[in-house]
Design a protein around this motif. Sequence first.
Motif, PDB file in Angstrom:
ATOM      1  N   UNK A 162       0.773  -1.132  -0.098  1.00  0.00           N
ATOM      2  CA  UNK A 162       0.070   0.139   0.120  1.00  0.00           C
ATOM      3  C   UNK A 162       0.770   1.180  -0.208  1.00  0.00           C
ATOM      4  N   UNK A 163       1.994   1.376   0.688  1.00  0.00           N
ATOM      5  CA  UNK A 163       2.963   2.776   0.519  1.00  0.00           C
ATOM      6  C   UNK A 163       3.513   2.828  -1.423  1.00  0.00           C
ATOM      7  N   UNK A 164       3.040   1.850  -2.359  1.00  0.00           N
ATOM      8  CA  UNK A 164       3.880   2.583  -3.640  1.00  0.00           C
ATOM      9  C   UNK A 164       2.249   3.729  -4.052  1.00  0.00           C
ATOM     10  N   UNK A 165       3.130   4.109  -5.228  1.00  0.00           N
ATOM     11  CA  UNK A 165       1.522   4.785  -5.843  1.00  0.00           C
ATOM     12  C   UNK A 165       0.723   3.851  -6.689  1.00  0.00           C
ATOM     13  N   UNK A 166       0.207   3.952  -7.228  1.00  0.00           N
ATOM     14  CA  UNK A 166      -1.316   2.937  -7.333  1.00  0.00           C
ATOM     15  C   UNK A 166      -0.944   2.367  -9.195  1.00  0.00           C
ATOM     16  N   UNK A 167      -0.245   3.223  -9.598  1.00  0.00           N
ATOM     17  CA  UNK A 167      -0.119   2.709 -11.031  1.00  0.00           C
ATOM     18  C   UNK A 167       0.894   2.148 -11.295  1.00  0.00           C
ATOM     19  N   UNK A 168       2.000   2.420  -9.658  1.00  0.00           N
ATOM     20  CA  UNK A 168       2.971   0.630  -9.989  1.00  0.00           C
ATOM     21  C   UNK A 168       2.176  -0.154  -9.331  1.00  0.00           C
ATOM     22  N   UNK A 169       1.416  -0.112  -8.600  1.00  0.00           N
ATOM     23  CA  UNK A 169       0.421  -1.419  -7.756  1.00  0.00           C
ATOM     24  C   UNK A 169      -0.498  -1.846  -8.645  1.00  0.00           C
ATOM     25  N   UNK A 170      -1.366  -1.460  -9.630  1.00  0.00           N
ATOM     26  CA  UNK A 170      -1.799  -1.316 -10.944  1.00  0.00           C
ATOM     27  C   UNK A 170      -1.193  -1.987 -12.260  1.00  0.00           C
ATOM     28  N   UNK A 171      -0.379  -1.582 -12.261  1.00  0.00           N
ATOM     29  CA  UNK A 171       0.962  -2.443 -13.485  1.00  0.00           C
ATOM     30  C   UNK A 171       1.083  -3.881 -13.081  1.00  0.00           C
ATOM     31  N   UNK A 172       1.587  -3.720 -11.504  1.00  0.00           N
ATOM     32  CA  UNK A 172       1.779  -5.194 -10.860  1.00  0.00           C
ATOM     33  C   UNK A 172       0.522  -5.663 -10.267  1.00  0.00           C
ATOM     34  N   UNK A 173      -0.183  -5.353 -10.672  1.00  0.00           N
ATOM     35  CA  UNK A 173      -1.290  -6.372 -10.211  1.00  0.00           C
ATOM     36  C   UNK A 173      -2.130  -7.081 -11.313  1.00  0.00           C
ATOM     37  N   UNK A 174      -1.990  -6.009 -12.237  1.00  0.00           N
ATOM     38  CA  UNK A 174      -2.530  -6.094 -14.162  1.00  0.00           C
ATOM     39  C   UNK A 174      -1.664  -8.263 -14.134  1.00  0.00           C
ATOM     40  N   UNK A 175      -0.190  -7.510 -13.846  1.00  0.00           N
ATOM     41  CA  UNK A 175       1.134  -8.238 -14.834  1.00  0.00           C
ATOM     42  C   UNK A 175       0.848  -9.478 -13.528  1.00  0.00           C
ATOM     43  N   UNK A 176       0.774  -9.921 -12.450  1.00  0.00           N
ATOM     44  CA  UNK A 176       0.153 -10.896 -12.062  1.00  0.00           C
ATOM     45  C   UNK A 176      -1.097 -11.933 -11.992  1.00  0.00           C
ATOM     46  N   UNK A 177      -1.789 -10.790 -12.197  1.00  0.00           N
ATOM     47  CA  UNK A 177      -3.078 -11.504 -12.872  1.00  0.00           C
ATOM     48  C   UNK A 177      -2.772 -11.701 -14.297  1.00  0.00           C
ATOM     49  N   UNK A 178      -2.351 -11.622 -14.993  1.00  0.00           N
ATOM     50  CA  UNK A 178      -2.393 -11.917 -16.485  1.00  0.00           C
ATOM     51  C   UNK A 178      -1.317 -13.191 -16.551  1.00  0.00           C
ATOM     52  N   UNK A 179      -0.540 -13.259 -15.989  1.00  0.00           N
ATOM     53  CA  UNK A 179       0.767 -14.455 -15.556  1.00  0.00           C
ATOM     54  C   UNK A 179      -0.583 -15.209 -14.537  1.00  0.00           C
ATOM     55  N   UNK A 180      -0.713 -15.312 -13.501  1.00  0.00           N
ATOM     56  CA  UNK A 180      -1.605 -16.707 -13.236  1.00  0.00           C
ATOM     57  C   UNK A 180      -2.899 -16.340 -13.770  1.00  0.00           C
ATOM     58  N   UNK A 181      -3.357 -15.968 -14.722  1.00  0.00           N
ATOM     59  CA  UNK A 181      -4.956 -16.499 -15.716  1.00  0.00           C
ATOM     60  C   UNK A 181      -3.598 -17.502 -16.934  1.00  0.00           C
ATOM     61  N   UNK A 182      -2.639 -17.026 -17.229  1.00  0.00           N
ATOM     62  CA  UNK A 182      -2.194 -17.942 -18.391  1.00  0.00           C
ATOM     63  C   UNK A 182      -1.331 -19.215 -18.161  1.00  0.00           C
ATOM     64  N   UNK A 183      -1.631 -19.595 -15.862  1.00  0.00           N
ATOM     65  CA  UNK A 183      -0.753 -20.667 -15.969  1.00  0.00           C
ATOM     66  C   UNK A 183      -2.282 -21.338 -14.823  1.00  0.00           C
ATOM     67  N   UNK A 184      -3.435 -20.750 -15.259  1.00  0.00           N
ATOM     68  CA  UNK A 184      -4.815 -20.805 -15.110  1.00  0.00           C
ATOM     69  C   UNK A 184      -4.446 -21.110 -13.210  1.00  0.00           C
ATOM     70  N   UNK A 185      -4.142 -20.120 -12.564  1.00  0.00           N
ATOM     71  CA  UNK A 185      -4.467 -20.480 -11.085  1.00  0.00           C
ATOM     72  C   UNK A 185      -5.521 -19.009 -10.992  1.00  0.00           C
ATOM     73  N   UNK A 186      -6.536 -19.615 -11.849  1.00  0.00           N
ATOM     74  CA  UNK A 186      -7.547 -18.317 -11.333  1.00  0.00           C
ATOM     75  C   UNK A 186      -7.877 -17.188 -10.483  1.00  0.00           C
ATOM     76  N   UNK A 187      -8.282 -18.121  -8.843  1.00  0.00           N
ATOM     77  CA  UNK A 187      -8.322 -17.598  -7.963  1.00  0.00           C
ATOM     78  C   UNK A 187      -6.325 -16.548  -7.660  1.00  0.00           C
TER      79      UNK A 187
END
Length: 216
Positions: A162-187
């Motif tokens: 939570x200490x990081x800027x929102x745009x950094x967290x947004x990029x990181x969370x999208x990237x994490x979601x993208x990779x987890x989704x590709x690995x079929x780790x949807x949760x």
Amino acid sequence: MAKEKITDKAKQKQQNEVFKNSVDDFDRFEDFFSTNLKTIIKTFIAVAIIVAIIAVVYTKIEQKKQKIATELTTAKTVDELKTVTSKYKDSIAVYPARLTLGTLYFNDGKFEEALEVYKKLAIDAPAGESKNRASLNVAYTLEAMNKPDEAADKFAMIGANPTLPEYIRGEANFSAGRIYNAAEQDTKAKNCLKLINFKNAGMWAAQGEKLLQRIN
């Protein structure tokens, strides 16, 4: 009439005393100034010299900073960047130059070298853009090295900070979601994507919302 004359005399006497006191004060000031003239002049000269020295030192420091910044920002090749970042390792301007060095390694496919630069920068750099970008680039490099699990976990860790800027967290969370989704780790993917502020009109919010809708 007699009372008025007495009053006039009293006023005159008062005025004379004020004038006398003023003259006495001026005489005392003149005596002090004459007696301490040499000391006063020496003090003024000393202060002027100190101010001049401070101005010269400040100018030299600023010129040196500008010279260092110019060398760091004009370095373009790996060899140039390695030289200047080693030479000016204590300068605050060295961190963007190191980021550029890591990016050159990455673009050349030298992922091990890029990862080393990014990891060190993510630790050493003060809070700010260079540190945040280096942390993200660690994860991108891990992904490029075919280590998706490590990359996703790294992105998720950044996105949950939570200490990081929102745009950094947004990029990181999208990237994490993208990779987890590709690995079929949807949760895991959903958990990361839900941390994005979709009210933000930025790119990561738009991309994240689309990906979350697709997963659902």
